[in-house]
Design a protein around this motif. Sequence first.
Motif, mmCIF file in Angstrom:
data_model
loop_
_atom_site.group_PDB
_atom_site.id
_atom_site.type_symbol
_atom_site.label_atom_id
_atom_site.label_comp_id
_atom_site.label_asym_id
_atom_site.label_seq_id
_atom_site.Cartn_x
_atom_site.Cartn_y
_atom_site.Cartn_z
ATOM 1 N N ARG A 54 -64.565 -31.185 54.846
ATOM 2 C CA ARG A 54 -64.328 -32.098 55.960
ATOM 3 C C ARG A 54 -62.875 -31.979 56.421
ATOM 4 O O ARG A 54 -61.954 -32.278 55.674
ATOM 5 C CB ARG A 54 -64.631 -33.554 55.554
ATOM 6 N N GLN A 55 -62.717 -31.525 57.674
ATOM 7 C CA GLN A 55 -61.401 -31.422 58.317
ATOM 8 C C GLN A 55 -60.401 -30.671 57.427
ATOM 9 O O GLN A 55 -59.241 -31.084 57.267
ATOM 10 C CB GLN A 55 -60.877 -32.814 58.674
ATOM 11 N N VAL A 56 -60.874 -29.555 56.874
ATOM 12 C CA VAL A 56 -60.044 -28.799 55.937
ATOM 13 C C VAL A 56 -59.066 -27.900 56.686
ATOM 14 O O VAL A 56 -59.449 -27.106 57.551
ATOM 15 C CB VAL A 56 -60.915 -27.970 54.976
ATOM 16 N N VAL A 57 -57.797 -28.057 56.350
ATOM 17 C CA VAL A 57 -56.728 -27.209 56.864
ATOM 18 C C VAL A 57 -56.103 -26.482 55.682
ATOM 19 O O VAL A 57 -55.837 -27.089 54.639
ATOM 20 C CB VAL A 57 -55.650 -28.042 57.586
ATOM 21 N N LYS A 58 -55.900 -25.180 55.838
ATOM 22 C CA LYS A 58 -55.153 -24.401 54.850
ATOM 23 C C LYS A 58 -54.082 -23.623 55.589
ATOM 24 O O LYS A 58 -54.397 -22.787 56.446
ATOM 25 C CB LYS A 58 -56.065 -23.449 54.083
ATOM 26 N N ALA A 59 -52.832 -23.927 55.297
ATOM 27 C CA ALA A 59 -51.724 -23.269 55.972
ATOM 28 C C ALA A 59 -50.780 -22.669 54.943
ATOM 29 O O ALA A 59 -50.630 -23.184 53.830
ATOM 30 C CB ALA A 59 -50.974 -24.266 56.854
ATOM 31 N N TYR A 60 -50.162 -21.567 55.324
ATOM 32 C CA TYR A 60 -49.184 -20.893 54.474
ATOM 33 C C TYR A 60 -47.845 -20.863 55.202
ATOM 34 O O TYR A 60 -47.798 -20.652 56.419
ATOM 35 C CB TYR A 60 -49.620 -19.459 54.162
ATOM 36 N N GLY A 61 -46.764 -21.081 54.464
ATOM 37 C CA GLY A 61 -45.445 -21.045 55.070
ATOM 38 C C GLY A 61 -45.143 -22.311 55.846
ATOM 39 O O GLY A 61 -45.904 -23.282 55.824
ATOM 40 N N SER A 62 -44.010 -22.291 56.553
ATOM 41 C CA SER A 62 -43.607 -23.456 57.337
ATOM 42 C C SER A 62 -42.785 -22.994 58.528
ATOM 43 O O SER A 62 -42.323 -21.848 58.590
ATOM 44 C CB SER A 62 -42.794 -24.427 56.477
ATOM 45 N N GLY A 63 -42.628 -23.914 59.469
ATOM 46 C CA GLY A 63 -41.831 -23.603 60.651
ATOM 47 C C GLY A 63 -42.421 -22.457 61.447
ATOM 48 O O GLY A 63 -43.640 -22.387 61.663
ATOM 49 N N LEU A 81 -57.136 -21.866 57.800
ATOM 50 C CA LEU A 81 -58.292 -22.704 58.111
ATOM 51 C C LEU A 81 -57.815 -23.854 58.992
ATOM 52 O O LEU A 81 -56.840 -24.530 58.657
ATOM 53 C CB LEU A 81 -58.945 -23.245 56.839
ATOM 54 N N ASP A 82 -58.522 -24.062 60.107
ATOM 55 C CA ASP A 82 -58.064 -24.998 61.127
ATOM 56 C C ASP A 82 -59.103 -26.107 61.335
ATOM 57 O O ASP A 82 -60.008 -25.987 62.149
ATOM 58 C CB ASP A 82 -57.817 -24.229 62.431
ATOM 59 N N HIS A 83 -59.004 -27.181 60.525
ATOM 60 C CA HIS A 83 -59.888 -28.351 60.637
ATOM 61 C C HIS A 83 -61.370 -27.950 60.562
ATOM 62 O O HIS A 83 -62.152 -28.191 61.477
ATOM 63 C CB HIS A 83 -59.609 -29.121 61.935
ATOM 64 N N VAL A 84 -61.718 -27.339 59.433
ATOM 65 C CA VAL A 84 -63.092 -26.845 59.226
ATOM 66 C C VAL A 84 -63.979 -27.955 58.665
ATOM 67 O O VAL A 84 -63.617 -28.634 57.706
ATOM 68 C CB VAL A 84 -63.092 -25.632 58.267
ATOM 69 N N ASP A 85 -65.142 -28.131 59.285
ATOM 70 C CA ASP A 85 -66.212 -28.990 58.771
ATOM 71 C C ASP A 85 -67.414 -28.103 58.484
ATOM 72 O O ASP A 85 -67.863 -27.370 59.372
ATOM 73 C CB ASP A 85 -66.637 -30.039 59.807
ATOM 74 N N VAL A 86 -67.949 -28.172 57.270
ATOM 75 C CA VAL A 86 -69.151 -27.390 56.963
ATOM 76 C C VAL A 86 -69.902 -28.010 55.801
ATOM 77 O O VAL A 86 -69.292 -28.584 54.887
ATOM 78 C CB VAL A 86 -68.790 -25.913 56.648
ATOM 79 N N ASP A 87 -71.222 -27.942 55.846
ATOM 80 C CA ASP A 87 -72.101 -28.322 54.736
ATOM 81 C C ASP A 87 -72.791 -27.073 54.225
ATOM 82 O O ASP A 87 -73.294 -26.267 55.022
ATOM 83 C CB ASP A 87 -73.173 -29.318 55.196
ATOM 84 N N ILE A 88 -72.839 -26.907 52.918
ATOM 85 C CA ILE A 88 -73.556 -25.808 52.275
ATOM 86 C C ILE A 88 -74.824 -26.389 51.665
ATOM 87 O O ILE A 88 -74.760 -27.243 50.774
ATOM 88 C CB ILE A 88 -72.709 -25.122 51.188
ATOM 89 N N ALA A 89 -75.987 -25.954 52.146
ATOM 90 C CA ALA A 89 -77.263 -26.514 51.708
ATOM 91 C C ALA A 89 -77.622 -26.046 50.308
ATOM 92 O O ALA A 89 -77.464 -24.870 49.966
ATOM 93 C CB ALA A 89 -78.368 -26.122 52.686
ATOM 94 N N ARG A 90 -78.113 -26.980 49.496
ATOM 95 C CA ARG A 90 -78.563 -26.655 48.150
ATOM 96 C C ARG A 90 -79.832 -25.800 48.212
ATOM 97 O O ARG A 90 -80.699 -26.010 49.052
ATOM 98 C CB ARG A 90 -78.859 -27.938 47.378
ATOM 99 N N GLY A 91 -79.911 -24.828 47.307
ATOM 100 C CA GLY A 91 -81.107 -23.992 47.215
ATOM 101 C C GLY A 91 -81.258 -23.007 48.352
ATOM 102 O O GLY A 91 -82.354 -22.504 48.604
ATOM 103 N N GLN A 92 -80.151 -22.692 49.035
ATOM 104 C CA GLN A 92 -80.179 -21.712 50.109
ATOM 105 C C GLN A 92 -79.078 -20.674 49.909
ATOM 106 O O GLN A 92 -78.142 -20.863 49.146
ATOM 107 C CB GLN A 92 -80.039 -22.391 51.476
#
Length: 272
Positions: free
Chosen positions: A24-33, A40-51
């Motif tokens: 939910r709203q996942v951001v992954k950033a490296y470095g600064s400035g 990753l830029d505000h990722v929302d995803v569901d991974i279905a069980r058994g798929q």
Amino acid sequence: MTSAVTIPRHGGTGGTTAVAARARQVVKAYGSGETRVVALDHVDVDIARGQFTAIMGPSGSGKSTLMHCLAGLDTVTSGHIHLADTEITGLKDKKLTQLRRDRIGFIFQAFNLLPTLNAIENITLPMDIAGRKPDRAWLDRVVETVGLAGRLKHRPTQLSGGQQQRVAVARALAARPEIIFGDEPTGNLDSRAGAEVLGFLRRSVDELGQTIVMVTHDPVAASYADRVLYLADGRIVDEMYQPTADQVLDRMLRFSGGHPQTPDFDSRGRTS
């Protein structure tokens, strides 16, 4: 454990499918400035069980980063990740290590087998380290599913690349994890061996109820999945259900402006 969160089951039957993992709203950033890079830029995803879910995208799109964050192998800059009902963002290292060991399986492009152990010893190694006895009936079923019954006493050097990756698949399945993550699991295999391993992964979903998330560049590999997620510039930009290799290739070509991204696709949709 079954998550209380559900998502619609594909196919319009009106049923629901439990969620094995979600971001939910996942951001992954490296470095600064000025040197800050957002993977990753505000990722929302569901991974279905058994798929079986495949994650695709051009190089640098964030697909491996997303898998590593979902699997607890990498931390997020902001946002939340859950494995079923357990939030893993913010867990202490010891708890996160235990969760990965007990509830998650991994299959990597490099087979990561110990050369001094035979196949069955490599398969049971994570459980041995955790001090858990394997469920013999389940172990036998896994070995049968991946077709290793006649190779259990062989060491990795006595096995082909395809057979070594089958051992890695069996190792991931043997502990009955809630979810298995594969990072280009057929990347080091020829097309025939790769198809065998993908077939075993598909069977583990269909026959053993496993949940699998696989990062791949290969449209043929993605065609074994129930669902394909497409990433570009750190965002999920599209998805496809029940894909064929040709459909996946067409979609990838469209995202890249008609020019396949590295690694290149050949005319049959395989990576070269």
